[in-house]
Design a protein around this motif. Structure first.
Motif, PDB file in Angstrom:
ATOM      1  N   PRO A  27     -15.936  75.795  63.391  1.00 28.55           N
ATOM      2  CA  PRO A  27     -16.558  76.149  64.673  1.00 28.55           C
ATOM      3  C   PRO A  27     -17.931  75.510  64.800  1.00 28.55           C
ATOM      4  CG  PRO A  27     -16.668  77.986  63.154  1.00 28.55           C
ATOM      5  CD  PRO A  27     -15.847  76.917  62.483  1.00 28.55           C
ATOM      6  N   ILE A  28     -18.367  75.336  66.018  1.00 29.18           N
ATOM      7  CA  ILE A  28     -19.714  74.835  66.269  1.00 29.18           C
ATOM      8  C   ILE A  28     -20.683  75.958  65.919  1.00 29.18           C
ATOM      9  CG2 ILE A  28     -21.315  74.136  68.096  1.00 29.18           C
ATOM     10  CD1 ILE A  28     -18.918  72.718  69.413  1.00 29.18           C
ATOM     11  N   PRO A  29     -21.745  75.658  65.182  1.00 28.71           N
ATOM     12  CA  PRO A  29     -22.668  76.722  64.775  1.00 28.71           C
ATOM     13  C   PRO A  29     -23.307  77.399  65.985  1.00 28.71           C
ATOM     14  CG  PRO A  29     -23.371  74.588  63.909  1.00 28.71           C
ATOM     15  CD  PRO A  29     -22.145  74.358  64.706  1.00 28.71           C
TER      16      PRO A  29
ATOM     17  N   PRO B 146     -21.080  65.826  73.457  1.00 30.95           N
ATOM     18  CA  PRO B 146     -20.345  66.785  72.625  1.00 30.95           C
ATOM     19  C   PRO B 146     -21.106  67.041  71.321  1.00 30.95           C
ATOM     20  CG  PRO B 146     -18.877  65.049  73.397  1.00 30.95           C
ATOM     21  CD  PRO B 146     -20.276  64.635  73.749  1.00 30.95           C
ATOM     22  N   TYR B 147     -21.112  68.301  70.887  1.00 27.49           N
ATOM     23  CA  TYR B 147     -21.828  68.675  69.673  1.00 27.49           C
ATOM     24  C   TYR B 147     -21.391  67.819  68.485  1.00 27.49           C
ATOM     25  CZ  TYR B 147     -23.553  71.252  65.704  1.00 27.49           C
ATOM     26  OH  TYR B 147     -24.175  71.578  64.522  1.00 27.49           O
ATOM     27  N   ARG B 148     -20.079  67.651  68.319  1.00 31.50           N
ATOM     28  CA  ARG B 148     -19.569  66.910  67.154  1.00 31.50           C
ATOM     29  C   ARG B 148     -20.101  65.479  67.122  1.00 31.50           C
ATOM     30  NH1 ARG B 148     -18.219  71.137  64.479  1.00 31.50           N
ATOM     31  NH2 ARG B 148     -16.453  72.292  65.259  1.00 31.50           N
ATOM     32  N   LEU B 149     -20.331  64.903  68.274  1.00 36.21           N
ATOM     33  CA  LEU B 149     -20.849  63.544  68.337  1.00 36.21           C
ATOM     34  C   LEU B 149     -22.324  63.491  67.912  1.00 36.21           C
ATOM     35  CD1 LEU B 149     -20.090  60.648  69.217  1.00 36.21           C
ATOM     36  CD2 LEU B 149     -20.956  61.235  71.463  1.00 36.21           C
ATOM     37  N   ALA B 150     -23.080  64.486  68.312  1.00 34.94           N
ATOM     38  CA  ALA B 150     -24.510  64.513  68.012  1.00 34.94           C
ATOM     39  C   ALA B 150     -24.832  65.184  66.681  1.00 34.94           C
ATOM     40  CB  ALA B 150     -25.250  65.232  69.136  1.00 34.94           C
ATOM     41  N   GLU B 151     -23.864  65.839  66.081  1.00 35.11           N
ATOM     42  CA  GLU B 151     -24.094  66.646  64.871  1.00 35.11           C
ATOM     43  C   GLU B 151     -24.843  65.909  63.759  1.00 35.11           C
ATOM     44  OE1 GLU B 151     -21.602  69.815  62.147  1.00 35.11           O
ATOM     45  OE2 GLU B 151     -20.498  68.262  63.212  1.00 35.11           O
ATOM     46  N   PRO B 152     -24.456  64.683  63.404  1.00 37.27           N
ATOM     47  CA  PRO B 152     -25.193  64.017  62.310  1.00 37.27           C
ATOM     48  C   PRO B 152     -26.682  63.850  62.610  1.00 37.27           C
ATOM     49  CG  PRO B 152     -23.145  62.851  62.764  1.00 37.27           C
ATOM     50  CD  PRO B 152     -23.316  63.866  63.861  1.00 37.27           C
ATOM     51  N   GLU B 153     -27.016  63.508  63.840  1.00 37.01           N
ATOM     52  CA  GLU B 153     -28.422  63.308  64.189  1.00 37.01           C
ATOM     53  C   GLU B 153     -29.154  64.638  64.334  1.00 37.01           C
ATOM     54  OE1 GLU B 153     -29.669  60.356  63.851  1.00 37.01           O
ATOM     55  OE2 GLU B 153     -27.641  59.638  63.496  1.00 37.01           O
ATOM     56  N   LEU B 154     -28.448  65.687  64.732  1.00 39.79           N
ATOM     57  CA  LEU B 154     -29.040  67.021  64.757  1.00 39.79           C
ATOM     58  C   LEU B 154     -29.392  67.456  63.339  1.00 39.79           C
ATOM     59  CD1 LEU B 154     -26.639  68.682  67.339  1.00 39.79           C
ATOM     60  CD2 LEU B 154     -29.102  68.359  67.661  1.00 39.79           C
ATOM     61  N   GLU B 155     -28.477  67.213  62.402  1.00 39.68           N
ATOM     62  CA  GLU B 155     -28.715  67.587  61.007  1.00 39.68           C
ATOM     63  C   GLU B 155     -29.853  66.782  60.390  1.00 39.68           C
ATOM     64  OE1 GLU B 155     -24.940  67.299  59.029  1.00 39.68           O
ATOM     65  OE2 GLU B 155     -24.229  69.171  59.921  1.00 39.68           O
ATOM     66  N   ARG B 156     -30.012  65.532  60.805  1.00 37.69           N
ATOM     67  CA  ARG B 156     -31.108  64.695  60.295  1.00 37.69           C
ATOM     68  C   ARG B 156     -32.446  65.058  60.937  1.00 37.69           C
ATOM     69  NH1 ARG B 156     -27.112  60.568  61.215  1.00 37.69           N
ATOM     70  NH2 ARG B 156     -26.247  59.930  59.235  1.00 37.69           N
ATOM     71  N   GLY B 157     -32.391  65.843  62.015  1.00 36.28           N
ATOM     72  CA  GLY B 157     -33.617  66.227  62.701  1.00 36.28           C
ATOM     73  C   GLY B 157     -34.086  65.233  63.736  1.00 36.28           C
ATOM     74  N   ARG B 158     -33.279  64.234  64.047  1.00 35.96           N
ATOM     75  CA  ARG B 158     -33.662  63.242  65.052  1.00 35.96           C
ATOM     76  C   ARG B 158     -33.455  63.760  66.476  1.00 35.96           C
ATOM     77  NH1 ARG B 158     -31.009  57.900  64.814  1.00 35.96           N
ATOM     78  NH2 ARG B 158     -32.835  57.244  65.969  1.00 35.96           N
TER      79      ARG B 158
END
Length: 105
Positions: free
Chosen positions: A82-84, A25-37
């Motif tokens: 909303p999910i971006p 789920p996007y919300r679960l991965a969001e922090p790591e997506l924002e960090r670029g990992r």
């Protein structure tokens, strides 16, 4: 090879460590997506959206606590951002692949 884990944190760390890919789920991965990992990969023609439902027994009385919970969920729904979109998230076209292509190599 396939790897499974009940720990979503372990899955995220494995993907971030280069051990493969996952569907989360996007919300679960969001922090790591924002960090670029991690990065999002769009697969054209594949829509992985899901809907959640609150269900109750059709003949059971709802306690005031249960009704308060339902009311809170309904109120909170309007606050969930909303999910971006792909353009907003900066995923870029380089992460866009046709269904089934580029996932095995």
């Amino acid at each position: 090879p396939m790897w499974e884990s009940i720990s979503t944190h372990a899955i995220i760390e494995a993907v971030a460590g280069g051990l493969g890919l996952s569907v989360l789920p996007y919300r679960l991965a969001e922090p790591e997506l924002e960090r670029g990992r991690l990065r999002r990969i769009r697969i054209r023609g594949l829509d992985l959206q899901r809907k959640f439902y609150i269900i109750t027994h059709k003949s059971k009385f709802l306690t005031s606590e249960a009704q308060s919970f339902l009311d809170e969920v309904r109120r909170a729904e309007s606050y969930i951002p909303p999910i971006p979109s792909w353009r907003e998230s900066g995923a870029g076209d380089e992460a866009d692949c046709p269904s089934g292509a580029g996932l095995n190599g």
